[in-house]
Write an enzyme that holds these catalytic residues in place. Structure first.
Site, PDB file in Angstrom:
ATOM      1  CG  ASP A  56      -7.255   2.050   2.334  1.00  0.00           C
ATOM      2  OD1 ASP A  56      -8.264   1.947   1.612  1.00  0.00           O
ATOM      3  OD2 ASP A  56      -6.890   3.138   2.815  1.00  0.00           O
ATOM      4  CE  LYS A  78      -3.151   3.132   0.586  1.00  0.00           C
ATOM      5  NZ  LYS A  78      -3.986   3.309   1.762  1.00  0.00           N
TER       6      LYS A  78
END
Length: 404
Positions: free
Chosen positions: A280, A261
């Site tokens: 996410d 991420k």
């Protein structure tokens, strides 16, 4: 409206750039936002935005039809001729940082044609574009973002600058009653010493303190430092813009504290990988709610590598080459803090306070599960690869001319 005193005007409608959205939605964490005297005319700017670069503080205001900019410099003040040259540099920086060469309404039309969900938010959430940030600052900022919220990340990044970067200058606030000091972002060499970990922990960085220090040390150990100007490791990070997305991601994943991420945030927000979608829990919930993705709307599903890739691939198929840009619009539109936002009235009212944990608390990445201790393999060459940041090159040439 008339151009504010001391500012230059760049004709630019809000649908091309809305500072009130772009600078508050979790892309960058160093902009100071100062309220202007409340105008009776909604076309008059309501806020001023300030960012400290290495040699100047850029100040921005915005109306419905124009972006107003000026720069503040440390002593000695530039002459009128020098000031004209430096404001030209600032304009080059603005065009690069906000990527104003990209026609945003055209992209919005393309996304709306492909996606009825996007079509539903298009008019209200115009002007949201991706920033093209300094990769070093962007990397450290998103290491700070692990399991964190926007307000706390902002506090951490600003305290990092205050602690490790001398103040460039001080400016009064817009009431004239208080003076603020402005600090550039510190270079890698300033954060590489072992003592940095202890200091950052004392400032509330927690486990992120070690990630930041080790990442800076990895860069300095491989690429070295120089006395003046940008450090070799900063130039190396910028050179990742020229690599394929997968190759650039591989390089970023070598850093301590960088998982998929965080790496994807850096790829999208500073390395020109416009198709990348950082995934996410919040983005996963958007995919479930609007795009038929399987999963539970309530509760958090573990973000496994397989799930991450499935969500990413589905959204890229929907939005196309600029999928990362499109995702930022949907992401912003789903934030509680933007519940009253519209591009026609781009200063959202403060959200209602709640005892419950805000969505902002879970917007950003959780700590990486297996940070890699592998050292960087790529060496800095004596002549760094040519950057795609053409405006930075022109600004450097202008600075050399001034020194002659």
């Amino acid at each position: 409206m008339a151009t504010p005193a001391g500012f230059q005007a760049l004709p630019l409608p809000l649908v091309q750039l809305s500072l009130a959205a772009v600078l508050k939605c979790g892309q960058s964490f160093r902009w100071s936002i100062l309220p202007l005297p409340k105008p009776s005319d909604p076309t008059i700017p309501a806020q001023e935005y300030r960012l400290c670069l290495r040699d100047r503080v850029v100040c921005l205001q915005q109306s419905q039809t124009a972006l107003f900019y000026r720069s503040a410099f440390p002593e000695p003040q530039p002459s009128p001729t020098q000031l004209q040259l430096r404001e030209a540099e600032t304009l080059l920086w603005l065009n690069d940082y906000f990527q104003l060469n990209i026609d945003l309404p055209k992209l919005y039309d393309e996304w709306a044609a492909r996606d009825s969900v996007f079509s539903g938010v298009k008019e209200r959430f115009g002007g949201i574009r991706m920033l093209r940030q300094d990769p070093w600052e962007n990397l450290i900022s998103f290491i700070c973002s692990s399991n964190n919220n926007i307000s706390r990340i902002t506090k951490m990044v600003q305290s990092l600058c205050t602690q490790y970067s001398p103040a460039l200058l001080s400016l009064p606030d817009l009431s004239g009653h208080e003076t603020h000091s402005y600090h550039p972002f510190p270079p890698p060499s300033s954060l590489a010493a072992p003592s940095v970990t202890v200091t950052l922990r004392s400032l509330g960085f927690g486990y992120r303190a070690e990630y930041i220090q080790k990442t800076a040390k990895m860069l300095v150990d491989v690429h070295g430092t120089i006395e003046e100007g940008r450090e070799p490791s900063e130039l190396w990070l910028e050179s990742l813009r020229g690599l394929a997305t997968a190759e650039a991601r591989t390089e970023l994943l070598k850093f301590i504290g960088v998982g998929r991420k965080v790496a994807d945030c850096v790829l999208l927000m500073s390395l020109d990988k416009k198709e990348v979608i950082p995934v996410d829990t919040h983005v996963h919930q958007i995919a479930i709610k609007h795009y038929g993705f399987k999963g539970l709307l309530k509760g958090k599903s573990p973000m496994t590598p397989k799930l991450y890739e499935e969500v990413n691939s589905k959204l890229v198929r929907i939005w196309g080459d600029y999928a990362g840009w499109a995702h930022s619009v949907l992401f912003t539109s789903d934030l509680k803090s933007f519940a009253s936002y519209s591009v026609q009235n781009p200063t959202p009212s403060a959200p209602v306070k709640s005892s419950k944990r805000s969505n902002l608390e879970s917007l950003l990445p959780t700590p990486p599960t297996t940070p890699s201790p592998s050292p960087l393999k790529r060496k800095a060459s004596a002549s760094p690869p040519e950057s795609s940041d053409k405006s930075a090159g022109l600004a450097d040439r202008m600075k050399r001319l001034r020194r002659k």
